[in-house]
Enzyme design. Structure first.
Site, mmCIF file in Angstrom:
data_model
loop_
_atom_site.group_PDB
_atom_site.id
_atom_site.type_symbol
_atom_site.label_atom_id
_atom_site.label_comp_id
_atom_site.label_asym_id
_atom_site.label_seq_id
_atom_site.Cartn_x
_atom_site.Cartn_y
_atom_site.Cartn_z
ATOM 1 N N GLY A 10 0.986 -1.064 -0.052
ATOM 2 C CA GLY A 10 -0.320 -0.606 0.176
ATOM 3 C C GLY A 10 1.101 1.090 -0.180
ATOM 4 O O GLY A 10 0.321 1.645 -0.961
ATOM 5 N N ASN A 11 1.628 1.081 0.963
ATOM 6 C CA ASN A 11 2.692 2.473 0.696
ATOM 7 C C ASN A 11 3.205 2.800 -0.512
ATOM 8 O O ASN A 11 4.035 4.238 -0.842
ATOM 9 C CB ASN A 11 3.740 2.413 2.387
ATOM 10 N N LYS A 125 -13.324 -10.250 4.805
ATOM 11 C CA LYS A 125 -12.686 -9.568 4.523
ATOM 12 C C LYS A 125 -13.774 -8.358 4.072
ATOM 13 O O LYS A 125 -14.667 -7.996 3.184
ATOM 14 C CB LYS A 125 -12.260 -8.913 3.096
ATOM 15 N N LYS A 209 -3.127 -10.048 -1.876
ATOM 16 C CA LYS A 209 -2.171 -10.151 -3.327
ATOM 17 C C LYS A 209 -1.413 -10.643 -2.884
ATOM 18 O O LYS A 209 0.291 -11.107 -3.701
ATOM 19 C CB LYS A 209 -2.171 -8.034 -3.582
ATOM 20 N N LYS A 271 1.691 -12.373 4.175
ATOM 21 C CA LYS A 271 3.098 -12.924 3.773
ATOM 22 C C LYS A 271 4.582 -13.190 4.253
ATOM 23 O O LYS A 271 4.227 -14.470 2.871
ATOM 24 C CB LYS A 271 4.146 -10.553 4.129
HETATM 25 P P1 ADP Z 1 1.150 -3.656 2.625
HETATM 26 O O1 ADP Z 1 0.214 -3.112 2.440
HETATM 27 O O2 ADP Z 1 2.240 -3.377 2.034
HETATM 28 O O3 ADP Z 1 0.844 -5.490 2.453
HETATM 29 P P2 ADP Z 1 0.135 -4.471 5.721
HETATM 30 O O4 ADP Z 1 -0.124 -2.784 6.291
HETATM 31 O O5 ADP Z 1 -0.481 -5.547 5.307
HETATM 32 O O6 ADP Z 1 1.114 -3.918 4.217
HETATM 33 O O7 ADP Z 1 2.115 -5.240 5.620
HETATM 34 C C1 ADP Z 1 2.509 -4.215 6.321
HETATM 35 C C2 ADP Z 1 2.669 -4.537 7.525
HETATM 36 O O8 ADP Z 1 3.014 -5.305 8.797
HETATM 37 C C3 ADP Z 1 3.780 -3.521 9.069
HETATM 38 O O9 ADP Z 1 3.556 -2.418 8.141
HETATM 39 C C4 ADP Z 1 3.864 -3.144 9.990
HETATM 40 O O10 ADP Z 1 2.668 -2.963 10.804
HETATM 41 C C5 ADP Z 1 3.178 -4.818 10.555
HETATM 42 N N1 ADP Z 1 3.939 -6.083 10.918
HETATM 43 C C6 ADP Z 1 3.000 -6.942 11.645
HETATM 44 N N2 ADP Z 1 3.312 -8.053 12.183
HETATM 45 C C7 ADP Z 1 5.259 -7.740 11.581
HETATM 46 C C8 ADP Z 1 5.663 -8.512 11.804
HETATM 47 N N3 ADP Z 1 6.362 -9.698 12.551
HETATM 48 N N4 ADP Z 1 6.848 -8.240 11.844
HETATM 49 C C9 ADP Z 1 7.338 -6.783 11.229
HETATM 50 N N5 ADP Z 1 5.857 -6.065 10.794
HETATM 51 C C10 ADP Z 1 4.646 -6.717 10.718
HETATM 52 MG MG MG Z 2 -1.290 -6.436 3.443
#
Ligand code: ADP
Ligand code: MG
Length: 308
Positions: A10-11, A125, A209, A271
């Site tokens: 998202g970023n 969702k 995604k 992820k």
């Molecule tokens: P994206 O849009 O890239 O999918 P998400 O917000 O869904 O982003 O996922 C990334 C976020 O997951 C990070 O910004 C962080 O806040 C969070 N996060 C949760 N658990 C962890 C972890 N164990 N290590 C690192 N980040 C984590």
């Molecule tokens: Mg995400």
């Protein structure tokens, strides 16, 4: 030259059209940096974008007292088109700034899901507008939608999040890629379709995604999947005093951390699960999770978390 699939979080895109137009300029720089040394296929999220499109459609349909006009799959298709346009545009500008000549093309991607996927029994969702309990019950009765209470803010429609089985445009993706194009595909997890009586039909669902990017990486025979997100590395004990940033995880370690609940649902957990599905698909497959601006350093092994 490595063959790499990149999943943009998202970023990389921002939350509004104006933010996105700006964000993609920065994103395009990182992408072209990577594309100068590697063969890339790009995938991306669409949470805020498809939410915006769906809300706009909800409002339009509410004004007409008719919720039956714009299915969610169509909203996903619109988001792929709009994000694809912004990414193409920014990447083309960056390429021409560097005097590089490369085709850039985004593909409206349909992703096959299993109509018997367990996710269809438990829609999870949230999408679209917030409603009162009464309104949500009326809409549910009229259109057969499922609503759930969302964190004290009201009732929201929920849709299932099934796993991707196949990407229907994979041949086009591979052919264009083999012809030297920078292909953008599987955006927002892809448009979910099911096969019924030999016919493909879009369904109201959201495919994560990260899973679609992993599937794409397997289908095109990539060696590396890079998941670009908001953090430089994955942590265990995330956000706690004993937080520890991890540089390398074996499959066994990742599985153990997953079982220990180290990764948050809906953000890091999908992820890691997606990473494992790709790493387990073929010997030698690796996943790198890092931030957009650390992508090059991550590739050099200077930062990021490697899995596999
Ligand atoms: P994206 O849009 O890239 O999918 P998400 O917000 O869904 O982003 O996922 C990334 C976020 O997951 C990070 O910004 C962080 O806040 C969070 N996060 C949760 N658990 C962890 C972890 N164990 N290590 C690192 N980040 C984590
Ligand atoms: Mg995400």
């Amino acid at each position: 030259m490595s063959k790499i699939v990149i999943a943009l979080g998202g970023n990389a895109l921002g939350n509004t059209p104006t933010e996105q137009k700006k964000a993609v300029e920065v994103t395009a720089k990182s992408i072209v940096d990577l594309a100068e040394e590697n063969e890339l296929i790009i995938s991306h999220g669409n949470g805020p974008q498809v939410g915006m499109i769906n809300l706009a459609m909800d409002m339009y349909l509410q004004a007409r007292d008719d919720m039956d006009g714009m299915p969610f799959a169509e909203c996903g298709a619109m988001s792929q088109g709009y994000i694809g346009y912004h990414l193409q545009n920014a990447i083309e500008n960056e390429l021409s700034k560097r005097n590089l000549d490369k085709m850039v093309i985004s593909i409206i991607s349909e992703v096959l899901v299993d109509k018997d996927d367990k996710a269809f029994e438990n829609p999870s969702k949230p999408i679209g507008s917030f409603y009162s309990l009464e309104e949500s019950q009326q809409i549910a009765q009229k259109y057969g939608f499922t609503f759930k209470e969302d964190a004290g803010r009201g009732y929201r429609r929920v849709v299932p999040s099934p796993r991707p089985v196949d990407i229907l445009q994979k041949r086009a993706i591979k052919d264009l890629y083999n012809a030297g194009a920078l292909v953008i595909a599987g955006g927002g997890g892809g448009i979910p379709v099911v096969k019924e009586e030999g016919k493909l039909r879009g369904v109201d669902a959201v495919i994560d995604k990260d899973f679609t990017a992993a599937k794409l990486a397997s289908l095109v025979g990539a060696d590396l999947l890079i998941i670009l997100t908001a953090v430089d590395k994955v942590a265990i004990h995330f956000g706690q005093e004993n937080e520890e940033w991890i540089s390398k995880m074996s499959v066994a370690e990742a599985e153990k951390y997953l079982a220990d609940g180290e990764f948050k649902e809906g953000s890091m957990k999908p992820k890691i699960e997606a990473a494992l599905s790709f790493v387990n698909a073929k010997d030698g497959n690796k996943v790198l999770i890092t931030s957009l601006d650390k992508a090059i350093d991550g590739l050099k092994g200077l930062t990021g978390t490697y899995i596999g």
